[in-house]
Motif scaffolding. Structure first.
Motif, short mmCIF file in Angstrom:
data_model
loop_
_atom_site.label_atom_id
_atom_site.label_comp_id
_atom_site.label_asym_id
_atom_site.label_seq_id
_atom_site.Cartn_x
_atom_site.Cartn_y
_atom_site.Cartn_z
N MET A 1 48.07 8.57 -2.59
CA MET A 1 47.67 9.88 -3.09
C MET A 1 48.12 10.04 -4.54
O MET A 1 47.34 10.49 -5.38
CB MET A 1 48.31 11.01 -2.23
CG MET A 1 47.81 11.06 -0.83
SD MET A 1 46.09 11.58 -0.72
CE MET A 1 45.76 11.22 0.99
N GLU A 22 59.35 6.53 -7.54
CA GLU A 22 59.13 5.94 -6.21
C GLU A 22 60.47 5.42 -5.70
O GLU A 22 61.13 4.63 -6.38
CB GLU A 22 58.09 4.81 -6.31
CG GLU A 22 58.01 3.89 -5.11
CD GLU A 22 57.74 4.60 -3.79
OE1 GLU A 22 56.72 5.28 -3.67
OE2 GLU A 22 58.59 4.47 -2.87
N SER A 32 50.73 3.77 3.14
CA SER A 32 49.58 3.11 2.50
C SER A 32 49.64 1.59 2.55
O SER A 32 48.68 0.92 2.17
CB SER A 32 49.45 3.59 1.04
OG SER A 32 49.32 4.99 1.02
N THR A 40 40.88 1.60 8.16
CA THR A 40 39.49 1.99 8.39
C THR A 40 39.04 2.89 7.23
O THR A 40 39.73 3.84 6.90
CB THR A 40 39.37 2.76 9.72
OG1 THR A 40 39.90 1.92 10.74
CG2 THR A 40 37.92 3.11 10.04
N VAL A 191 63.71 10.91 -5.47
CA VAL A 191 63.78 12.32 -5.88
C VAL A 191 64.67 13.04 -4.87
O VAL A 191 64.40 13.00 -3.66
CB VAL A 191 62.38 12.95 -5.92
CG1 VAL A 191 62.46 14.44 -6.24
CG2 VAL A 191 61.50 12.22 -6.93
N ALA A 413 48.49 13.75 7.70
CA ALA A 413 48.28 12.31 7.59
C ALA A 413 46.83 11.87 7.67
O ALA A 413 46.46 10.87 7.06
CB ALA A 413 49.06 11.60 8.68
N PRO A 415 42.41 12.34 7.87
CA PRO A 415 42.04 10.94 7.75
C PRO A 415 42.68 10.23 6.56
O PRO A 415 42.54 9.02 6.44
CB PRO A 415 40.51 10.98 7.59
CG PRO A 415 40.21 12.34 7.08
CD PRO A 415 41.29 13.23 7.56
N SER A 418 41.52 7.24 3.15
CA SER A 418 40.08 7.15 2.87
C SER A 418 39.58 8.33 2.07
O SER A 418 38.58 8.24 1.37
CB SER A 418 39.29 7.18 4.18
OG SER A 418 39.70 6.18 5.03
#
Ligand SMILES: Cc1cc2nc3c(=O)[nH]c(=O)nc-3n(C[C@H](O)[C@H](O)[C@H](O)COP(=O)(O)OP(=O)(O)OC[C@H]3O[C@@H](n4cnc5c(N)ncnc54)[C@H](O)[C@@H]3O)c2cc1C
Length: 476
Positions: A1, A22, A32, A40, A191, A413, A415, A418
């Motif tokens: 994201m 991160e 991810s 999918t 963070v 979470a 879909p 995608s």
């Protein structure tokens, strides 16, 4: 994201400075990561939870159309980046993999037939095929049939336009694009707090996971793209909009096989029906996965319970997320979803052989020796206030943003990956409303259908789907 949003903002406003923090040592090591999710390309071509049967027996397709529309937005965004050389060769992250639904039992066969009838003439589902004939289904997915009783009613749908997506590779490439274009990416930086200062800037406090002292950075806009941990960080920010939200973590497991002989016999993503009480994201499926140039099979996910909000999280995550303002919604969501709790407890207690029997319902001649278990990512489902029930458990995703748009985060979470592109476009519209007009030409260059619905315009749908298929080298 975060990689999707950062890439979009770099495209829209290249002079803005962007910093990514991160906590792990690399990008996309949580949900991810390709082995932590099913990969999918969710477009409701095969996932039956998007097409529930209504009390009158007809099929509701609006959820399926919405998810498909969203995936077409992701396809357009990725195509734009590939065309401009900002993403590498598409097969590094997206590969054609037919999507199938497969059911057994009379009632389920009837449901699938009705679902096919409801979708087959829709422009976004063109090419969907249906069969109740074992020899046809065997041609589509050979492992589904041998060993199955001839008397068992079965049915399947198939569409060649399905995809398998390596969301980890995609996220890594998007991060590289951002870094090459001036963004600063700091790994091993957790963070720990987010607070608004008097001057309006957000102070983001970080702790180094390895060595070095803690540090702070200051930002006009913050996106909390922390996956399962977003709830916790948004709570720390103190924005009133997060009040009443809670999280319900669901853990998972997949079975994986790298046996080349098996892998060669199955080239599809085959989704079945969810068990009674199972959450929609626990629909079992037998999947071809294409990761870093090699192909494997994956079955699952088997759901379970762990109080962690991330795979690398703490067992205190759930407990620490409880606040006076979300206590009632959390209790109400728990008591209102006892069948889910029962299902998760059952899955946790299930023996290895019972779990393997689930795989054999798809692949009757499957053998345990060919498969090994891998731990899937954590999903934190959204719990929110509900005027009637006190609190409800929600299975989608939800953007929570401060009223002034200076901070936003993503809860939930599925879909998920995608639909990262449409979700982040929505976030941009929410958080930067006064810039949309200036950005509109670039937004349309990135996503030609921006502001339009493909399902309302079959000609536009056809031209966009054909074009993105050519660029991404996937079937139309
Ligand atoms: C079992 C399973 C199957 C799935 N299958 C599919 C599928 O088939 N198709 C699909 O589209 N989606 C699927 N999903 C959903 C998809 O994986 C997620 O929606 C998506 O990966 C979420 O991306 P994200 O960036 O929000 O979160 P993540 O990928 O989890 O990234 C969050 C990042 O934030 C970092 N972070 C967390 N806290 C901090 C902190 N305090 N400081 C710094 N960094 C922090 C984490 O380390 C992590 O790297 C599946 C998910 C699961 C669990």
């Amino acid at each position: 994201m975060s990689a999707t949003l950062g890439t979009m903002l770099k495209q829209l406003q290249p002079d803005w400075s962007i910093q990514v923090l991160e906590k792990l040592g690399d990008a996309a090591e949580e949900s991810s990561n390709p082995w932590n999710n099913a990969g999918t390309g969710h477009s409701a071509l095969c996932e039956l939870n998007y097409t529930p049967q209504k009390p009158d027996g007809s099929i509701e397709i609006s959820g399926a159309v919405k998810v498909n529309e969203q995936f077409q937005v992701s396809r357009q965004f990725w195509s734009h980046l590939v065309e401009n050389g900002d993403l590498p060769e598409p097969s590094s992250f997206i590969n054609p993999t037919p999507h199938m639904s497969f059911v057994w039992g009379e009632g389920n066969v009837e449901y699938l037939r009705k679902r096919f009838d409801a979708l087959k003439d829709h422009p976004l589902f063109e090419g969907l095929e249906y069969s109740e004939d074992a020899s046809v289904i065997r041609g589509w997915a050979p492992v589904l049939i041998p060993g199955r009783a001839k008397s068992q009613p079965i049915a399947a749908t198939r569409i060649a336009a399905g995809t398998d997506v390596n969301f980890g590779a995609l996220a890594g490439s998007l991060m590289k694009y951002m870094e090459d274009n001036g963004a600063q990416i700091t790994y091993d930086a957790r963070v720990t707090n987010i607070k608004r200062q008097k001057d309006g800037l957000w102070r983001i406090s970080c702790r180094r996971e390895i060595g070095l002292a803690p540090f702070d950075i200051y930002a006009r806009f913050v996106f909390v793209g922390a996956g399962g941990n977003a709830l916790n960080l948004l709570q720390k920010s103190g924005i009133p909009e997060i009040r009443g939200y809670g999280g319900f973590p669901v853990s998972g497991e997949f079975l994986r096989s790298d046996n080349p002989e098996l892998v060669a016999r199955h080239q599809a993503k085959v989704y079945g029906m969810a068990a009674v009480g199972a959450p929609p994201m626990s629909v079992p499926h037998l999947d071809t996965r294409v990761i870093d140039g090699s192909t494997s099979l994956m079955f699952g996910p088997y759901a379970g319970f762990s109080p962690k909000f991330l795979k690398s999280g703490s067992v205190f995550d759930l407990f620490k997320s409880i606040r006076p303002h979300n206590l009632v919604p959390m209790i109400a969501a728990g008591t209102g979803n006892l069948s889910l709790v029962k299902y998760l407890v059952g899955q946790l207690a299930a023996k290895k052989s019972t779990k393997f029997a689930e795989l054999q319902q798809f692949f009757p001649k499957g053998e345990e020796k060919d498969w090994y278990r891998i731990t899937a990512g954590q999903r934190v489902q959204v719990i929110k206030k509900d005027a009637k029930k006190g609190g409800v458990l929600q299975f989608g995703t939800e953007v929570v943003a401060a009223a002034d748009g200076s901070i936003a985060g993503l809860l939930g979470a599925s879909p998920g990956a995608s639909t990262a592109a449409p979700i982040m476009l929505g976030l941009i519209e929410t958080c930067f409303p006064d810039r949309i007009e200036a950005w509109r030409p670039k937004l349309i260059a990135m996503v030609p259908s921006f502001g339009k619905k493909l399902s309302d315009d079959p000609a536009l749908a056809d031209s966009i789907m054909t074009r993105t298929a050519q660029i991404l080298r996937i079937p139309r």
